[in-house]
Enzyme design. Structure first.
Site, PDB file in Angstrom:
ATOM      1  N   HIS A 225      34.415  44.428  41.752  1.00 14.06           N
ATOM      2  CA  HIS A 225      33.888  44.450  40.380  1.00 14.06           C
ATOM      3  C   HIS A 225      32.360  44.289  40.395  1.00 14.06           C
ATOM      4  CE1 HIS A 225      37.933  44.212  38.954  1.00 14.06           C
ATOM      5  NE2 HIS A 225      38.117  42.963  39.279  1.00 14.06           N
TER       6      HIS A 225
ATOM      7  N   ARG B  70      37.287  51.713  31.000  1.00 12.46           N
ATOM      8  CA  ARG B  70      38.322  51.551  29.960  1.00 12.46           C
ATOM      9  C   ARG B  70      37.637  51.162  28.659  1.00 12.46           C
ATOM     10  NH1 ARG B  70      43.386  47.166  30.158  1.00 12.46           N
ATOM     11  NH2 ARG B  70      44.689  48.268  28.629  1.00 12.46           N
TER      12      ARG B  70
ATOM     13  N   SER C  24      53.525  54.974  40.823  1.00 14.75           N
ATOM     14  CA  SER C  24      52.298  54.468  40.172  1.00 14.75           C
ATOM     15  C   SER C  24      52.547  54.087  38.718  1.00 14.75           C
ATOM     16  CB  SER C  24      51.206  55.551  40.150  1.00 14.75           C
ATOM     17  OG  SER C  24      50.934  56.011  41.425  1.00 14.75           O
TER      18      SER C  24
HETATM   19  P1  A3P Z   1      46.671  44.995  29.894  1.00 15.65           P
HETATM   20  O1  A3P Z   1      46.283  43.561  30.011  1.00 15.65           O
HETATM   21  O2  A3P Z   1      46.048  45.667  28.696  1.00 15.65           O
HETATM   22  O3  A3P Z   1      48.146  45.221  29.947  1.00 15.65           O
HETATM   23  P2  A3P Z   1      42.713  45.351  36.331  1.00 15.65           P
HETATM   24  O4  A3P Z   1      43.592  45.802  37.422  1.00 15.65           O
HETATM   25  O5  A3P Z   1      41.363  46.006  36.321  1.00 15.65           O
HETATM   26  O6  A3P Z   1      42.643  43.851  36.249  1.00 15.65           O
HETATM   27  O7  A3P Z   1      43.367  45.854  34.941  1.00 15.65           O
HETATM   28  C1  A3P Z   1      44.551  45.243  34.456  1.00 15.65           C
HETATM   29  C2  A3P Z   1      45.058  46.081  33.283  1.00 15.65           C
HETATM   30  O8  A3P Z   1      45.622  47.294  33.785  1.00 15.65           O
HETATM   31  C3  A3P Z   1      46.178  45.350  32.522  1.00 15.65           C
HETATM   32  O9  A3P Z   1      46.058  45.786  31.156  1.00 15.65           O
HETATM   33  C4  A3P Z   1      47.418  45.928  33.207  1.00 15.65           C
HETATM   34  O10 A3P Z   1      48.608  45.759  32.478  1.00 15.65           O
HETATM   35  C5  A3P Z   1      46.980  47.394  33.334  1.00 15.65           C
HETATM   36  N1  A3P Z   1      47.760  48.169  34.309  1.00 15.65           N
HETATM   37  C6  A3P Z   1      47.963  47.912  35.624  1.00 15.65           C
HETATM   38  N2  A3P Z   1      48.774  48.842  36.178  1.00 15.65           N
HETATM   39  C7  A3P Z   1      49.082  49.704  35.197  1.00 15.65           C
HETATM   40  C8  A3P Z   1      49.899  50.895  35.141  1.00 15.65           C
HETATM   41  N3  A3P Z   1      50.557  51.354  36.189  1.00 15.65           N
HETATM   42  N4  A3P Z   1      49.991  51.545  33.945  1.00 15.65           N
HETATM   43  C9  A3P Z   1      49.326  51.094  32.867  1.00 15.65           C
HETATM   44  N5  A3P Z   1      48.541  49.977  32.848  1.00 15.65           N
HETATM   45  C10 A3P Z   1      48.430  49.297  34.006  1.00 15.65           C
END
Ligand code: A3P
Length: 289
Positions: A98, A120, A217
């Site tokens: 990050h 996002r 995925s």
């Molecule tokens: P939400 O909290 O809105 O559900 P990061 O990996 O950067 O921390 O991001 C986490 C976000 O990505 C979370 O969002 C999580 O649920 C979402 N996420 C992870 N895998 C996903 C997938 N396969 N499809 C959709 N959203 C996903």
């Protein structure tokens, strides 16, 4: 900001994930030409992209993602727990971070390493960050959503300003070996955008391999996979390790359930001020959500 937050070169950092030493290690890390680095602001879909890339690299075979934790497959470039794995990895290495651009390894800028930058809708980033922060106790538990939103707009949150992170990294968007991918595009068309990632990585898959990669995925597949649905935290006070579920709702537009109209308008005003000089076409959230 919490007790376990510290400032590194002006950016608030979370001691559960990084340390001064691990951040200096990252800055001086020797990037190789065949490295693949996933870069994002937290809660933008980082782990989704880790899963996608892991499955592409393993030609759609799910064994790797089902038997090895996400942070061991794709170690954090700046993570105090996992970055040492990078030194032992045979190439091509996968890693994630990050880090804002100014704290990135200097060696990257003269390398041919590939970066996938995941963005996002910042309102969903805020919403997701607020809930996970509460869950992880990273936030002061007394902090209301309004207070968190204010801190986010000020850049007074872990990893600093979303605006600076995004504007900084998008300066690289016309360079070779940089792929910009949004969470919203992945939601809209996972197959089409996974094809783009395959092309970018130079890893074509057979139709069967590709179908399997897409299937594994998905949100439901990742949610059921304990190797993928977790973030590992090490409490700096007592050195205990905690695995926390990573996946929450996995939707676009959840911010509408959280922001008041006034909060949304206040955010829009700042967003316009800071982002208006960039091409709005770079940010597909209003189009797809
Ligand atoms: P939400 O909290 O809105 O559900 P990061 O990996 O950067 O921390 O991001 C986490 C976000 O990505 C979370 O969002 C999580 O649920 C979402 N996420 C992870 N895998 C996903 C997938 N396969 N499809 C959709 N959203 C996903």
């Amino acid at each position: 900001m919490t007790d376990s937050t510290f400032l590194f070169k002006g950016i608030p950092m979370q001691a559960d994930f990084v340390s001064v030493e691990s951040l200096l290690f990252a800055q001086n890390f020797l990037v190789k030409d065949d490295d693949v680095i996933i870069v994002s602001y937290p809660r933008s879909g980082t782990h989704w992209m880790i899963e996608i890339v892991s499955l592409i690299v393993s030609k759609g075979n799910p064994t790797w993602v089902q038997t090895v934790k996400n942070y061991a497959r794709c170690p954090g470039l700046d993570s105090k727990d996992w970055q040492k794995l990078l030194l032992d990895q045979d190439g091509p290495r996968l890693m994630a971070t990050h880090l804002p651009i100014q704290l990135f390894p200097k060696s990257y800028f003269t390398s041919k390493a590939k970066i996938i930058y995941v963005i996002r809708n910042p309102k969903d980033v805020i919403t997701s960050g607020y809930y996970i922060g509460k869950h992880l106790s990273l936030l002061n538990n007394q902090q209301t959503f309004g207070e968190y939103l204010h801190a986010f707009i000020q850049g007074d949150v872990t990893w600093g300003s979303w605006f600076d992170h995004t504007i900084g990294w998008l300066t690289r968007r016309d360079t070779a070996n940089f792929l910009l991918m949004s969470y919203e595009e992945l939601q809209r068309d996972l197959r089409g955008n996974m094809q783009k990632v395959c092309q970018f990585l130079g890893k074509p898959l057979s139709p069967e391999q590709f179908d399997s990669a897409v299937q594994h995925s998905s949100f439901s597949a990742m949610k059921e996979n304990a190797m993928s649905n977790s973030i590992m935290l090490r409490n700096p006070e007592d050195d205990t390790v905690h695995n926390i579920p990573l996946l929450r709702k996995g939707t676009c537009g959840d911010w509408k359930n959280v922001f008041t109209v006034a909060q949304s308008e206040a955010f829009d005003t700042v967003y316009q001020e800071k982002i208006s000089r960039l091409d709005p076409g770079l940010f597909p959230w209003s189009e797809y959500c």
